[in-house]
Design an enzyme around this catalytic site. Structure first.
Site: not given
Ligand SMILES: *[C@@H]1O[C@H](CO)[C@@H](O)[C@H](O)[C@H]1NC(C)=O
Ligand SMILES: *[C@@H]1O[C@H](CO)[C@@H](O)[C@H](O)[C@H]1NC(C)=O
Ligand SMILES: *[C@@H]1O[C@H](CO)[C@@H](O)[C@H](O)[C@H]1NC(C)=O
Ligand SMILES: *[C@@H]1O[C@H](CO)[C@@H](O)[C@H](O)[C@H]1NC(C)=O
Ligand SMILES: *[C@@H]1O[C@H](CO)[C@@H](O)[C@H](O)[C@H]1NC(C)=O
Ligand SMILES: *[C@@H]1O[C@H](CO)[C@@H](O)[C@H](O)[C@H]1NC(C)=O
Ligand SMILES: *[C@@H]1O[C@H](CO)[C@@H](O)[C@H](O)[C@H]1NC(C)=O
Ligand SMILES: *[C@@H]1O[C@H](CO)[C@@H](O)[C@H](O)[C@H]1NC(C)=O
Ligand SMILES: *[C@@H]1O[C@H](CO)[C@@H](O)[C@H](O)[C@H]1NC(C)=O
Ligand SMILES: *[C@@H]1O[C@H](CO)[C@@H](O)[C@H](O)[C@H]1NC(C)=O
Ligand SMILES: *[C@@H]1O[C@H](CO)[C@@H](O)[C@H](O)[C@H]1NC(C)=O
Ligand SMILES: CC(=O)N[C@H]1CO[C@H](CO)[C@@H](O)[C@@H]1O
Length: 770
Positions: A582, A466, A468-471, A463-464, A485
């Site tokens: 953030d 972020g 702190f890591g991918p989602v 999905l994206g 996440k």
């Protein structure tokens, strides 16, 4: 002559059938109402929440969503519509007329009046039901018997002559107005203070009146709350009263069924109540959270800390509090005092007031008495005098980031110079984690199950990416869609700390926050599982030329209010304070109704606070949304979040990104909005895809002004989120913004120095831009 007689007759003999009055010959039956003269309040029968039971109550006339502020037969509901309110023997009585003989369910219980036939009861425009006798003397009024709502003009406190104790008691639930577990009343032990109890246990303490406000409600003094509170204490009566500056607006304080004391103000614009929590705002509000001689600070990772000169009594258990490191000298001149700043005054049940004494006089007086442990000013107003002196353990201390007062604690003289020896506890006790796991339905997932749900974390499910890591998008076997996440592996946090933090974060539940459903751990792998939002994030709509038209002004405004409420909850309403750090448009997700939900909150905690803080070169945050003090010095606070909110607000209104406003022009979005604002042309910057925008001009400009207030360069000038919520609700006057920190972060522009204010020497190396 005749005319003036008529006039006199009208004045002195008003028409008896007015609808705000009940008389012995005019009863009120279920289905009928009486309405106060100015049409502010209604008295009638109602059914709360999902209940079908009938109760006699008072509610606002002009507010479309029924808000009951007082209830008569709290414990004796009527099960059908056979209720009758009438006057008998000088009393107001509520009868269940559904039987062969009338059954009395509730009565005002004042002793019968001889001329009872001439009694009457009237509902006033303040929402007070007043019973008078034949001589028009008040014999009973509903304001003396509050339920869960503190209305303007009502008195909360005690009448020392009659013994009348006016206490707020919560409802059992939203469906049941019967007295619940929580009550708030004045406690007369020592120097009077209000105590919020669960059953008989104190859970919160107001502290005494300090000449300006209730010491334990610093919000009360802020210019943003327009109500004027006064505290009256004389030989007859001690009470707090609120005189609303503008009575045309509905403002009340409610002790809700979960024990929160909340100020609620009706907001006509979005037809909802603006809520600010006054008591039980965070963990440190809870009575004696840290035990004796310890102070609670919700901004620290470890909330409790021993007062200077004291040390932990039982490691691992804060409820035992702290004890003196060095005993007092007592008789001689061997003791001194340490000044603690921004404090809530300790429990005053073991204190007394010395009117007239100066602070210096107080100190001398305290030194003379071996039992005296602390003193503080009784009246913090300019020119105020008198002091409070404690003669027992100091209990229930906390600090406030804004507000509070000085407390002087007695210590052995040798402590005055040995602050260097201060020992700081810097490990998290198990005990510091509140009721680990209890109350949340957090699920520990098997990582293999999560892998299966996301096609082994495949690209097509991404999905994206972020901070702190991918989602990934995933689907559980039961069909439920989830967002997964996968935290990047650089996190150094141990499994236990990770679990603790996840458990805490899962307790943060608010309609404008994305819900954390569970987590998974396996070896190095740490995974968080959230509810899935089909409508994706706000940036996929607001910055998309086609889709942005879906968001008209009303919708954008309600999104702004939702975001502001979500942040306010993180800052003030949750049991511990979370600074998001953030906030950005891509972190705002939209649910099926396009209502906003903030995501990624608490990441700094989950990811490992120490790691983030230890490395000053690494700042969590996103280029374009960071306040100058955070980007440059790593100083984050509620005011750095307010800055990010301001950027988000301006982006939502303009439909443009702050950092990429135009290719290498001299200013970012904030700069442009500011320039237009100064020239009185702010409407020019508004997203043209919103139809009919000119008819909302006043609201739009007000929002832009709020945005500009939030992005001001100096953190102290920016409003906090409770002010923002009030300002969005059109409740308070607003200041004029000063110059924003607008040039910050224009890294690609050759000419950016032209318009920058003082912070143009930002070193971008300090920022891990994402
Ligand atoms: C209301 O309920 C009572 C019993 O609680 C019953 O006697 C009475 O007939 C009912 N009245 C109506 C109007 O339904
Ligand atoms: C019940 O009280 C109402 C109101 O006072 C009265 O009209 C009615 O007659 C009473 N009914 C009985 C059975 O006493
Ligand atoms: C009125 O007095 C009676 C008898 O003393 C008592 O049972 C009842 O609870 C009282 N009602 C109210 C509303 O105080
Ligand atoms: C009150 O009214 C009742 C019935 O209408 C009557 O019997 C009684 O005498 C009156 N009492 C007074 C004090 O007027
Ligand atoms: C009270 O508020 C109303 C509506 O916001 C406004 O019209 C009125 O002027 C205000 N009154 C005072 C005394 O401020
Ligand atoms: C902490 O101390 C209190 C009172 O001394 C006791 O009731 C409680 O059980 C203790 N808690 C733990 C975790 O030891
Ligand atoms: C100090 O406290 C003790 C125990 O509570 C009491 O007996 C004594 O009278 C107190 N002394 C003073 C001066 O108040
Ligand atoms: C506090 O001091 C101010 C200034 O002297 C005075 O006006 C006010 O009445 C005092 N308040 C109380 C509660 O004593
Ligand atoms: C996780 O699921 C896998 C596959 O179903 C299973 O082999 C493994 O034992 C599970 N692990 C735990 C800790 O339950
Ligand atoms: C996921 O990976 C495991 C082992 O790496 C493999 O056995 C399995 O077939 C993969 N599943 C999918 C759906 O790709
Ligand atoms: C906001 O308040 C101002 C002044 O009190 C008033 O003129 C205006 O109509 C209000 N706006 C809305 C949308 O209620
Ligand atoms: C504007 C938009 O995309 N709205 C969608 C939000 O999600 C619901 C449920 O999936 C859709 O029905 C809407 O079309």
């Amino acid at each position: 002559m005749f005319q003036s007689l008529m006039l006199a007759a009208l004045i002195f003999f008003p028409i008896c059938n007015s609808t705000d009055t009940i008389t012995p010959i005019q009863s009120l039956r279920d289905g009928e109402t009486i309405i106060s003269a100015g049409k502010n309040f209604v008295l009638g029968f109602f059914s709360p929440g999902n209940s079908k039971n009938r109760y006699l109550g008072i509610w606002y006339k002009k507010i479309s969503v029924q808000k009951v502020v007082w209830t008569a037969n709290r414990e004796n509901p009527i099960y059908n519509s056979s209720g009758i309110l009438t006057i008998k023997g000088g009393n107001l009585v509520l009868l269940d007329g559904g039987h062969n003989s009338n059954i009395t369910l509730w009565s005002t219980n004042v002793s019968g009046s001889t001329m009872a036939n001439y009694s009457s009861a009237k509902l006033t425009d303040y929402g007070n039901l007043v019973l008078t006798d034949d001589q028009q003397r008040i014999v009973w009024e509903s304001f003396d018997y509050p339920t869960n709502t503190f209305l303007p003009r009502m008195k909360i406190g005690r009448n020392l002559q009659t013994g009348l104790n006016r206490v707020l008691t919560s409802w059992k639930s939203v469906d049941d107005p019967a007295p619940g577990e929580f009550s708030l009343g004045l406690d007369l032990a020592g120097v009077p203070q209000y105590i919020l109890r669960k059953g008989s246990d104190p859970i919160w303490r107001s502290g005494p009146w300090n000449g300006e406000r209730i010491s334990g409600i610093p919000l009360m003094n802020r210019e943003i709350i327009p109500e004027i509170y006064s505290y009256v204490a004389n030989n007859d009566d001690i009470y707090l009263i609120c005189n609303r500056a503008n009575s045309s607006k509905a403002t009340i304080s409610v002790l809700d069924h979960s024990g929160l004391l909340q100020r609620q103000t009706w907001n006509d614009m979005n037809r909802g109540w603006n809520v600010i929590t006054l008591a039980m705002e965070d963990r440190c509000d809870r009575y004696a959270t840290c035990g004796a001689y310890a102070s609670c600070d919700s901004n620290r990772m470890i909330w409790c800390q021993c007062l200077k000169g004291f040390e932990r009594k039982t490691p691992g258990n804060w409820s035992d509090g702290c004890v003196r490191r060095r005993s007092l000298d007592c008789d001689g001149k061997g003791d001194g005092f340490l000044r603690l700043e921004h404090m809530k005054l300790p429990d005053t049940s073991r204190s007394r007031e010395e009117p007239g004494l100066s602070l210096e006089g107080c100190k001398e007086e305290c030194l003379k008495n071996c039992n005296c442990t602390a003193y503080a000013r009784a009246n913090i107003s300019e020119g105020g005098s008198g002091c409070l002196m404690w003669d027992g353990d100091l209990i229930d201390l906390r600090t406030y980031s804004d507000g509070g007062q000085d407390v002087y604690t007695r210590v052995a003289a040798s402590e005055l110079s040995c602050e260097m020896n201060e020992r700081h506890d810097n490990v998290l006790d198990d005990n510091d984690i509140e009721e680990n796991g209890k109350g949340s339905e957090l699920v520990l997932f098997n990582v293999s199950v999560i892998a299966a749900a996301t096609n082994n974390f495949s690209e097509s499910n991404l999905l994206g990416k972020g901070g702190f890591g991918p989602v990934y998008k995933g689907q559980l076997l039961n069909g439920q869609a989830i967002a997964v996440k996968r935290l990047s592996k650089t996190s150094t946090q141990g499994i236990k700390e990770f679990k603790n933090e996840v458990t805490l974060i899962a307790k943060l539940q608010h309609r404008n926050l994305v819900r954390l459903l569970g987590y998974g751990i396996s070896g190095q792998e740490k995974i968080l599982i959230y509810e899935y939002m089909r409508n994706k994030s706000l940036d996929s709509m607001i910055f998309d030329q086609k889709r942005s038209a879906i968001l008209d002004w009303r919708k954008r405004f309600s999104i702004l209010v939702g975001i502001a409420r979500g942040i306010l909850y993180l800052h003030e309403d949750s049991r511990f304070r979370i600074i998001h750090r953030d906030l950005k448009v891509s972190n705002i997700l939209l649910d099926d109704d396009l209502d906003p939900k903030i995501s990624d909150f608490g990441m700094a905690r989950i990811f490992g606070q120490n790691q983030v803080q230890a490395n000053t070169n690494r700042v969590v945050g996103t280029y374009g949304y960071m306040s100058p003090e955070y980007a440059m010095d790593g100083r984050f606070s509620v005011k750095s979040d307010a800055f990010s909110f301001g950027v988000i607000l301006l982006e939502i209104i303009s439909g443009k990104r702050n950092s990429y406003y135009c290719d290498c022009c001299s200013m970012n979005l904030i700069g442009h909005v500011w320039e237009k604002w100064k020239e009185d042309r702010a409407m020019e910057g508004v997203d043209s895809s919103m139809i009919n925008i000119s008819s909302f001009r006043t609201e739009v400009l007000r929002c832009i002004q709020i945005g500009l207030l939030c992005v001001q360069e100096k953190a102290k000038d920016r409003p906090n989120m409770s002010s923002v919520v009030l300002m969005l609700g059109n409740e308070t006057a607003m200041l004029s913004p000063t110059q924003p920190a607008f040039c910050f972060g224009k890294e690609n522009c050759s000419d950016h120095q032209i318009v920058c204010n003082s912070i143009n020497e930002v070193t971008m190396t300090k920022i891990e831009a994402r």
